[in-house]
Design a protein around this motif. Structure first.
Motif, short mmCIF file in Angstrom:
data_model
loop_
_atom_site.label_atom_id
_atom_site.label_comp_id
_atom_site.label_asym_id
_atom_site.label_seq_id
_atom_site.Cartn_x
_atom_site.Cartn_y
_atom_site.Cartn_z
N VAL A 64 1.38 -1.21 0.15
CA VAL A 64 -0.29 -0.41 -0.22
C VAL A 64 0.84 0.96 0.18
CG1 VAL A 64 -1.18 1.31 1.36
CG2 VAL A 64 -2.35 -1.15 0.88
N MET A 65 2.23 1.22 1.03
CA MET A 65 2.71 2.32 0.99
C MET A 65 3.82 2.65 -0.59
SD MET A 65 5.45 1.56 4.11
CE MET A 65 4.37 0.77 5.43
N SER A 66 3.51 1.55 -1.44
CA SER A 66 4.14 1.48 -2.65
C SER A 66 3.29 2.19 -3.24
CB SER A 66 5.14 0.78 -3.70
OG SER A 66 4.99 0.42 -4.42
N ALA A 67 1.94 1.87 -3.37
CA ALA A 67 0.51 2.17 -4.34
C ALA A 67 -0.04 3.08 -4.12
CB ALA A 67 -0.11 1.12 -3.74
N LEU A 68 0.05 3.70 -3.10
CA LEU A 68 0.10 5.46 -2.66
C LEU A 68 1.63 6.22 -3.20
CD1 LEU A 68 -0.55 5.33 1.43
CD2 LEU A 68 -1.73 6.12 -1.21
N LEU A 69 2.14 6.35 -3.47
CA LEU A 69 3.53 6.82 -3.82
C LEU A 69 3.16 6.63 -5.75
CD1 LEU A 69 7.29 7.64 -2.75
CD2 LEU A 69 4.80 9.27 -2.98
N THR A 70 3.40 5.69 -6.01
CA THR A 70 2.33 5.73 -7.64
C THR A 70 1.64 6.19 -8.51
OG1 THR A 70 3.48 3.05 -7.56
CG2 THR A 70 2.01 3.54 -9.61
N ALA A 71 0.02 6.02 -6.77
CA ALA A 71 -0.72 6.78 -7.74
C ALA A 71 -0.70 8.25 -7.76
CB ALA A 71 -2.21 6.23 -6.66
N VAL A 72 0.19 8.52 -6.87
CA VAL A 72 0.14 10.39 -6.85
C VAL A 72 1.21 10.09 -8.21
CG1 VAL A 72 2.26 11.90 -6.16
CG2 VAL A 72 0.82 10.57 -4.43
N LYS A 73 2.41 9.58 -9.17
CA LYS A 73 2.77 9.82 -9.76
C LYS A 73 2.13 9.65 -10.77
CE LYS A 73 6.70 8.12 -11.16
NZ LYS A 73 7.52 9.37 -10.44
N ASN A 74 0.99 8.54 -10.96
CA ASN A 74 0.30 8.27 -12.05
C ASN A 74 -1.04 9.75 -12.35
OD1 ASN A 74 0.79 6.39 -12.92
ND2 ASN A 74 -0.13 4.96 -11.68
N VAL A 75 -1.36 10.27 -10.80
CA VAL A 75 -2.52 11.48 -10.88
C VAL A 75 -1.92 12.81 -11.34
CG1 VAL A 75 -3.18 12.98 -9.15
CG2 VAL A 75 -3.71 10.32 -8.58
N THR A 76 -0.74 13.20 -10.98
CA THR A 76 -0.20 14.26 -11.27
C THR A 76 0.20 13.79 -12.91
OG1 THR A 76 2.28 13.01 -11.18
CG2 THR A 76 0.90 14.75 -9.49
N ARG A 77 0.53 12.65 -13.85
CA ARG A 77 0.86 12.44 -14.67
C ARG A 77 -0.40 12.35 -15.42
NH1 ARG A 77 3.58 8.09 -15.18
NH2 ARG A 77 2.26 6.83 -15.41
N LYS A 78 -1.68 12.20 -15.12
CA LYS A 78 -2.75 12.42 -15.69
C LYS A 78 -3.47 14.06 -16.29
CE LYS A 78 -7.39 10.75 -15.29
NZ LYS A 78 -7.98 9.62 -14.20
N ALA A 79 -3.06 14.30 -14.52
CA ALA A 79 -3.00 15.96 -15.14
C ALA A 79 -2.58 17.27 -15.69
CB ALA A 79 -3.88 16.56 -13.05
N GLY A 80 -1.39 16.38 -15.93
CA GLY A 80 -0.20 17.67 -16.25
C GLY A 80 0.52 18.12 -15.63
N ILE A 81 0.43 17.50 -14.03
CA ILE A 81 1.25 18.74 -13.56
C ILE A 81 2.62 18.40 -13.36
CG2 ILE A 81 1.43 18.86 -11.04
CD1 ILE A 81 -1.60 18.23 -10.89
N LYS A 82 3.46 19.42 -13.65
CA LYS A 82 5.05 18.84 -13.37
C LYS A 82 6.14 19.21 -11.47
CE LYS A 82 6.57 17.40 -17.56
NZ LYS A 82 6.01 17.62 -18.43
N GLU A 83 4.74 19.80 -11.56
CA GLU A 83 5.81 20.82 -9.90
C GLU A 83 4.70 21.07 -8.86
OE1 GLU A 83 7.55 24.38 -10.97
OE2 GLU A 83 9.13 23.59 -12.41
#
Ligand code: 5GP
Ligand code: ZN
Length: 110
Positions: free
Chosen positions: A58-77
């Motif tokens: 779950v720890m790993s899944a949460l950071l993976t989700a952050v990366k997926n969410v930001t990529r999907k939203a087009g957010i780099k910063e």
């Protein structure tokens, strides 16, 4: 967990604006946004805070989700925040990671 608002969002018992979902996590827009983008990433399973999180998957899944969410939203910063305990500002006792973006952020936080 009964009477946990974020469990109800994760279980889709109450409507929310889900922006991402995978096997272990969901993400949705914060009800009271503190920045133009303010998304919360939560584990589907209830952990009251980071102190209770004992599952490395779950720890790993949460950071993976952050990366997926930001990529999907087009957010780099962006700013990520996990408030743990009342004095740190935690008000909802279901572990969540804030993703904030779209304005400058000060350091150190208040
Ligand atoms: P904390 O203060 O615990 O770190 O963050 C809790 C966050 O959850 C706050 O930013 C608050 O606006 C948000 N929040 C509280 N209740 C709800 C809700 O029912 N729906 C959504 N989408 N966000 C919520
Ligand atoms: Zn919960």
């Amino acid at each position: 967990m009964e009477d946990c608002i974020f469990c109800k969002i994760a279980n889709k018992e109450i409507p929310s604006n889900l922006v991402y979902e995978d096997e272990n996590t969901v993400a949705f827009n914060d009800l009271n946004p503190q920045a133009p983008t303010h998304i919360l990433v939560i584990p589907k399973k209830h952990y009251a805070s980071l102190n209770e999180l004992d599952n490395e998957k779950v720890m790993s899944a949460l950071l993976t989700a952050v990366k997926n969410v930001t990529r999907k939203a087009g957010i780099k910063e962006y700013r990520t925040v996990i408030n743990t305990g009342e004095s740190a500002g935690q008000t909802v006792f279901h572990l969540h990671i804030h993703i904030l973006a779209g304005r400058p952020f000060k350091w150190p936080p208040g």
